[in-house]
Design a protein around this motif. Structure first.
Motif, mmCIF file in Angstrom:
data_model
loop_
_atom_site.group_PDB
_atom_site.id
_atom_site.type_symbol
_atom_site.label_atom_id
_atom_site.label_comp_id
_atom_site.label_asym_id
_atom_site.label_seq_id
_atom_site.Cartn_x
_atom_site.Cartn_y
_atom_site.Cartn_z
ATOM 1 N N LEU A 47 0.950 -0.956 -0.468
ATOM 2 C CA LEU A 47 -0.380 0.240 0.123
ATOM 3 C C LEU A 47 0.976 0.922 -0.337
ATOM 4 N N ARG A 48 2.208 0.960 0.713
ATOM 5 C CA ARG A 48 3.017 2.296 1.467
ATOM 6 C C ARG A 48 3.976 2.391 0.038
ATOM 7 N N MET A 49 3.936 1.149 -1.152
ATOM 8 C CA MET A 49 4.161 2.104 -2.218
ATOM 9 C C MET A 49 3.553 2.510 -3.747
ATOM 10 N N LEU A 50 2.588 2.214 -3.451
ATOM 11 C CA LEU A 50 1.081 2.833 -4.196
ATOM 12 C C LEU A 50 1.146 3.624 -3.730
ATOM 13 N N ALA A 51 0.859 4.275 -2.703
ATOM 14 C CA ALA A 51 0.518 5.182 -1.759
ATOM 15 C C ALA A 51 2.112 6.606 -3.039
ATOM 16 N N GLY A 52 3.468 6.162 -2.747
ATOM 17 C CA GLY A 52 4.871 6.595 -2.849
ATOM 18 C C GLY A 52 5.570 6.661 -2.316
ATOM 19 N N PHE A 53 5.033 6.095 -0.821
ATOM 20 C CA PHE A 53 5.975 6.411 0.186
ATOM 21 C C PHE A 53 7.186 5.588 0.633
ATOM 22 N N GLU A 54 7.392 3.862 -0.197
ATOM 23 C CA GLU A 54 8.282 3.415 -0.275
ATOM 24 C C GLU A 54 8.681 2.805 -1.953
ATOM 25 N N ALA A 55 9.815 2.771 -1.789
ATOM 26 C CA ALA A 55 10.486 3.053 -3.922
ATOM 27 C C ALA A 55 10.662 1.599 -3.849
ATOM 28 N N LEU A 56 9.962 1.238 -5.282
ATOM 29 C CA LEU A 56 10.381 0.431 -5.904
ATOM 30 C C LEU A 56 11.654 -0.232 -5.959
ATOM 31 N N PRO A 73 4.712 11.058 -3.318
ATOM 32 C CA PRO A 73 3.246 11.215 -2.915
ATOM 33 C C PRO A 73 2.654 12.245 -2.727
ATOM 34 N N ASN A 74 3.208 13.678 -2.636
ATOM 35 C CA ASN A 74 2.806 15.073 -2.770
ATOM 36 C C ASN A 74 1.779 15.343 -4.762
ATOM 37 N N HIS A 75 2.506 14.154 -5.089
ATOM 38 C CA HIS A 75 2.053 14.050 -6.761
ATOM 39 C C HIS A 75 1.595 13.658 -7.500
ATOM 40 N N ARG A 76 0.248 12.224 -6.241
ATOM 41 C CA ARG A 76 0.009 11.703 -6.812
ATOM 42 C C ARG A 76 -1.643 11.589 -6.736
ATOM 43 N N PRO A 77 -2.204 11.511 -7.893
ATOM 44 C CA PRO A 77 -4.014 11.354 -7.298
ATOM 45 C C PRO A 77 -4.509 9.985 -7.004
ATOM 46 N N VAL A 78 -3.436 9.786 -5.921
ATOM 47 C CA VAL A 78 -4.064 8.477 -5.127
ATOM 48 C C VAL A 78 -4.014 9.361 -3.051
ATOM 49 N N ASN A 79 -4.703 9.058 -2.372
ATOM 50 C CA ASN A 79 -4.546 8.833 -1.174
ATOM 51 C C ASN A 79 -5.027 8.374 -0.811
ATOM 52 N N ASP B 157 4.831 11.400 16.158
ATOM 53 C CA ASP B 157 3.088 11.163 15.622
ATOM 54 C C ASP B 157 3.856 11.654 13.753
ATOM 55 N N TRP B 158 5.265 11.018 13.849
ATOM 56 C CA TRP B 158 5.656 11.222 12.420
ATOM 57 C C TRP B 158 4.657 10.468 11.402
ATOM 58 N N SER B 159 3.679 9.696 11.827
ATOM 59 C CA SER B 159 2.967 9.722 9.627
ATOM 60 C C SER B 159 1.718 11.050 10.109
ATOM 61 N N ILE B 160 1.846 12.354 10.884
ATOM 62 C CA ILE B 160 1.326 13.669 9.937
ATOM 63 C C ILE B 160 2.181 13.764 8.939
ATOM 64 N N VAL B 161 3.565 14.036 9.366
ATOM 65 C CA VAL B 161 3.858 14.322 8.031
ATOM 66 C C VAL B 161 4.135 13.587 6.600
ATOM 67 N N GLU B 162 3.834 12.476 6.833
ATOM 68 C CA GLU B 162 3.523 11.188 5.268
ATOM 69 C C GLU B 162 2.073 12.246 5.499
ATOM 70 N N ALA B 163 1.132 12.063 5.879
ATOM 71 C CA ALA B 163 0.227 12.450 5.684
ATOM 72 C C ALA B 163 0.025 13.915 4.613
ATOM 73 N N SER B 164 0.452 14.744 5.203
ATOM 74 C CA SER B 164 0.391 15.654 5.002
ATOM 75 C C SER B 164 1.322 15.667 3.807
ATOM 76 N N THR B 165 2.368 15.316 3.215
ATOM 77 C CA THR B 165 1.869 15.206 2.372
ATOM 78 C C THR B 165 1.870 14.092 1.012
ATOM 79 N N ASP B 166 0.527 13.139 1.696
ATOM 80 C CA ASP B 166 0.212 12.618 0.989
ATOM 81 C C ASP B 166 -0.872 13.236 0.728
ATOM 82 N N LEU B 167 -1.238 14.272 1.671
ATOM 83 C CA LEU B 167 -2.128 15.423 0.814
ATOM 84 C C LEU B 167 -1.871 16.604 -0.231
ATOM 85 N N GLY B 168 -0.185 16.294 -0.521
ATOM 86 C CA GLY B 168 -0.333 17.321 -1.535
ATOM 87 C C GLY B 168 0.956 18.170 -1.115
#
Ligand SMILES: Nc1ncnc2c1ncn2[C@@H]1O[C@H](COP(=O)(O)OP(=O)(O)OP(=O)(O)O)[C@@H](O)[C@H]1O
Ligand SMILES: [Mg+2]
Lengths: 351, 263
Positions: A47-56, A73-79, B157-168
């Motif tokens: 899942l984290r790979m799909l979100a972009g948090f883990e490199a393949l 991750p911040n440029h993927r249309p995936v949340n 909680d470092w997951s909020i950093v990832e959450a922020s990145t995830d939200l763009g």
């Protein structure tokens, strides 16, 4: 149906641990897809790979045919909806939800309108100005969902979204998630280790084992035709009976004949498998039969689970009968019981 | 009954401890209003020493210097210390540790640090003055700010950093809108600590200020005056410093309480 997401031989290695090992999958538009597997099977990693948090470590991820393997991750249309919810503690519910829209630099009025809209959908309008610490677990979970949904991603990833909830609330939220998915028309990939949850919610289920894809099929198919013994025992309850093979003839340990279709090319030690609810009390009318002594009965409200000790199996045979059936009321520990099932309900696996 | 007696005993002990802590300070505050100015005899209430203090140009300049050194070094070390703490924590999460190196200035005796800084400045041929005091104070304040912020980061909680990145959000936006606000109470606390440490720091300032009168700080000024005995002016100065500290303390507590829910 069009394919939204394709995984091609996706790999992830942590040192010598192969967390994800050559997974290939196609996920369709608007699908509700469940990733199921035991602890440590690589669900979160995938899942984290799909979100972009883990490199393949190898392979490719395609979204709408475009390779997104190296898109941050911040440029993927995936949340991603985080397992721990990861709400911003210093922001109110409304601010949490608005955050992702602010990142898209949308006009203020539109942000407000979309936040109000989604707050109404998740029925939290009254709590818009509360801080996360002032919410219950279920409410936090809904805020986390809203925060990801409000961005209208093409793909929403959910990591054990219902893990922290009690059983009753879980059931409600399962239906709620399905309803929301339908309403928004977004593709969902949900990670769970609760097989029942996957069966209830998903259009298709993928079972992972040691980072490898074991089976990918609709719930009924996964339940009725598991790919192997692991999948069979992982999803629901399965009675596994060791059998000896002589040509096309299968016999259980105490000598009774088991009639079943043996898949082509199956060799070595075999087991026959049958679901507890396929066992019947009118054994004489069935093609396969086993008998044994009642070890224990467990009342589950709707049905009764009977554990039966039989010489044919190392573990007790489990049988599910309707609790208010006439026979069920008279079961007593130690009684001898004969059970039958049909050839069509028998599956054969390598041991 | 026994409970009651224990309770009374505990109250008594508490009272004694507070007396021990505060009697010297109250004596000092009282003496600052003593008309006669001698610590041996009370000759009536007067504000005249306050007037004398504010007429003393040396003291005013020293107080001004201390304020400048305190504010500037606290500001610089708060910014650097916070970034350092965040950076170190990120590295630590990836497995490499350089913590000991950072906290060394906290455990090295001030006198050693002072000599080291002085040698360093003279080696580079830097002219001594207020700016060298500021630089020297940044060196040890940095470690304190970093320690305070790191303590807060332990439960971050470092997951909020990832959450922020995830939200763009970009890394910088995440730092500005998520990481810094959540760390704000610790950052403010670190800044205040740095300021107070800098205000009463003597040894390092003494070594790095140089010979000119223009760069004398308040502790150095007091030290210079006290060599001729405790003057009433010093009592007044000390009283003002106590008042100032109490206000700062109250302010920081207020900020922390009214601040963000960051636990
Ligand atoms: N950052 C990491 N470094 C090293 N090994 C890791 C890392 N993340 C995961 N692993 C390993 O990869 C494997 C898969 O982990 P993953 O978290 O994907 O499992 P999971 O299926 O989500 O399990 P669970 O149901 O317990 O959440 C595990 O063996 C885990 O120890
Ligand atoms: Mg996981």
């Amino acid at each position: 149906m069009t394919t939204l997401l394709s995984l091609r031989h996706v790999e992830k290695h942590f040192g010598h641990v192969r967390a994800v090992n050559g997974v290939s999958l196609d996920i369709r538009q608007n699908e509700f897809f469940a990733l199921l597997g035991a602890s440590g099977s690589g669900k979160t990693t995938l899942l984290r790979m799909l979100a972009g948090f883990e490199a393949l470590s190898g392979g490719q991820i395609l979204l709408n045919g475009k390779d997104i393997s190296h898109v941050p991750p911040n440029h993927r249309p995936v949340n991603l909806m985080f397992q721990s919810y990861a709400l911003f503690p210093h922001m109110s519910v409304a601010q949490n939800i608005a955050y992702g829209l602010e990142m898209e630099k949308l006009p203020r009025t539109e942000i407000r309108q979309r936040v109000d809209e989604i707050l109404a959908t998740i029925q939290l309008s009254a709590l818009a100005s509360r801080k996360p610490e002032q919410l219950s677990g279920g409410q936090r979970q809904r805020v986390a969902l809203a925060r990801a949904l409000v961005k209208r991603p093409q793909l929403l990833l959910l990591d054990e979204p219902l893990g922290a909830l009690d059983k009753k609330l879980r059931g409600e939220m399962q239906l709620e998630l399905k309803r929301i998915q339908h309403q928004f028309g977004i593709t969902f990939i949900i990670v769970t280790h609760d097989q029942e949850e996957a069966l209830v919610m998903a259009d298709r289920i993928a079972i992972l084992q040691h980072g490898e894809l074991l089976q990918c099929a609709p719930p009924r198919e996964v339940y009725e035709h598991p790919a192997n013994r692991f999948a069979a025992e992982f999803i629901g309850v399965m009675n596994v009976i060791p059998v000896a093979r002589d040509g096309a003839k299968l016999t259980a340990a105490e000598g009774s004949l088991i009639r079943a279709d043996i898949p082509d090319g199956m060799g070595g030690d075999l087991v026959a498998a049958v679901r507890p609810e396929r066992l019947r009390l009118d054994a004489h009318a069935c093609e396969n039969r086993l008998s044994g002594r009642i070890l224990a009965t467990a009342y589950h409200g709707l049905d009764l689970q009977v554990h039966i000790e039989t010489p044919a199996m190392p573990k007790p045979l489990i049988c599910r009968v309707t609790a208010d059936a006439a026979e069920a009321r008279s079961f007593r520990t130690g009684d001898v019981l004969s059970l039958g099932w049909s050839r069509a309900d028998t599956r054969i696996f390598a041991a | 009954m026994a409970d009651r007696r224990t309770f009374r005993l505990m109250l008594l002990i508490l009272g004694l401890v507070f007396a021990f802590l505060y009697i010297p300070i109250s004596v000092l505050v009282g003496l600052s209003f003593n008309a006669g100015g001698m610590p041996t005899a009370w000759t009536g209430f007067s504000l005249k020493w306050y007037g004398a203090l504010f007429a003393n140009q040396d003291i005013l300049r020293a107080a001004g210097n201390t304020l400048i050194v305190g504010l500037v070094s606290a500001a610089i070390s708060t910014v650097l210390g916070t970034l350092l703490a965040i950076g170190v924590e990120i590295r630590r999460r990836k497995g490499s540790v350089l913590e000991t190196l950072i906290f060394a200035p906290m455990v090295i005796p001030d006198i050693v640090l002072a000599i080291a800084l002085l040698s360093f400045f003279s080696l580079l041929d830097v002219r001594l003055g207020l700016h060298t005091v500021i630089m020297a104070h940044v060196v040890f304040n940095l470690a304190y700010v970093c320690a305070v912020v790191r303590a807060r980061l332990k439960s971050f909680d470092w997951s909020i950093v990832e959450a922020s990145t995830d939200l763009g959000a970009s890394t910088l936006t995440t730092l500005r809108r998520v990481v810094l606000p959540v760390l704000a109470p610790a950052i403010i606390a670190g800044g205040l600590l740095a300021f107070t440490l800098s205000v009463d720091e003597f040894i390092i300032a003494f070594f790095t200020a140089g010979a000119q009168r223009a760069s004398i700080t308040l502790p150095m000024q007091i030290y210079g005056m006290i060599r001729f005995g405790v003057t009433p002016e010093i009592n007044v100065l000390a009283t003002l410093v106590i008042g100032f500290s109490l206000v700062t303390l109250a302010l920081s507590q207020r900020l922390n309480r009214g601040g963000l829910p960051g636990q």
